[in-house]
Design a protein around this motif. Sequence first.
Motif, short mmCIF file in Angstrom:
data_model
loop_
_atom_site.label_atom_id
_atom_site.label_comp_id
_atom_site.label_asym_id
_atom_site.label_seq_id
_atom_site.Cartn_x
_atom_site.Cartn_y
_atom_site.Cartn_z
N UNK A 36 0.76 -1.42 -0.34
CA UNK A 36 -0.20 -0.47 -0.45
C UNK A 36 0.54 1.53 -0.25
N UNK A 37 0.11 2.35 -0.26
CA UNK A 37 1.02 3.88 0.24
C UNK A 37 1.32 4.32 1.03
N UNK A 38 1.05 3.93 2.06
CA UNK A 38 0.38 4.78 3.30
C UNK A 38 0.58 3.52 4.65
N UNK A 39 1.66 4.34 5.50
CA UNK A 39 1.61 3.63 6.46
C UNK A 39 1.35 4.25 7.37
N UNK A 40 0.58 4.08 8.34
CA UNK A 40 -0.40 5.57 9.18
C UNK A 40 0.15 4.48 11.00
N UNK A 41 0.34 5.78 11.12
CA UNK A 41 0.61 5.51 12.65
C UNK A 41 -0.55 6.27 13.51
N UNK A 42 -1.93 5.53 14.09
CA UNK A 42 -2.46 6.19 14.80
C UNK A 42 -2.38 6.63 16.20
N UNK A 124 -12.32 7.59 11.15
CA UNK A 124 -12.77 5.96 11.35
C UNK A 124 -10.74 5.96 11.80
N UNK A 125 -9.64 6.54 11.15
CA UNK A 125 -8.63 6.01 10.69
C UNK A 125 -7.58 6.23 12.22
#
Length: 128
Positions: A36-42, A124-125
């Motif tokens: 995927x394009x992005x790694x997110x850290x919530x 949501x994210x």
Amino acid sequence: MLHAVLSERELWRKLKNESKRITWTRLENWALFGTPDLLGYAPSGNFFTLELKTTKSGNVSFVRFSPHQISFHIKHKKNTFILVACTLKLGGFRLYPGSRILELVDSGLKLEPLACGLAACVSVLEGL
């Protein structure tokens, strides 16, 4: 105002500006196709991935994915998401769980999203 045709770069900029509470890492990976394009850290400390997609027109019959992208989401069903930029008539932005990629391939944007509209998608994210 959201244009009928939004580039993936424009989608990334809009998302980054609207999601200040998420730490983003762009994953430009030519060695592992389908990543995927992005790694997110919530804010909670949870990691997730996000695939960015844009529609080329008001056509809702399909969202285009490579076989590698489909395979990634089939293998990684938890904390993977797909954000699709679409026409304002369809909410402008639609968020889908990666676990539903095959349904998204089959149904296109007719598939009910997890969230609709950029603010709702970001919410949501951020809540992961």
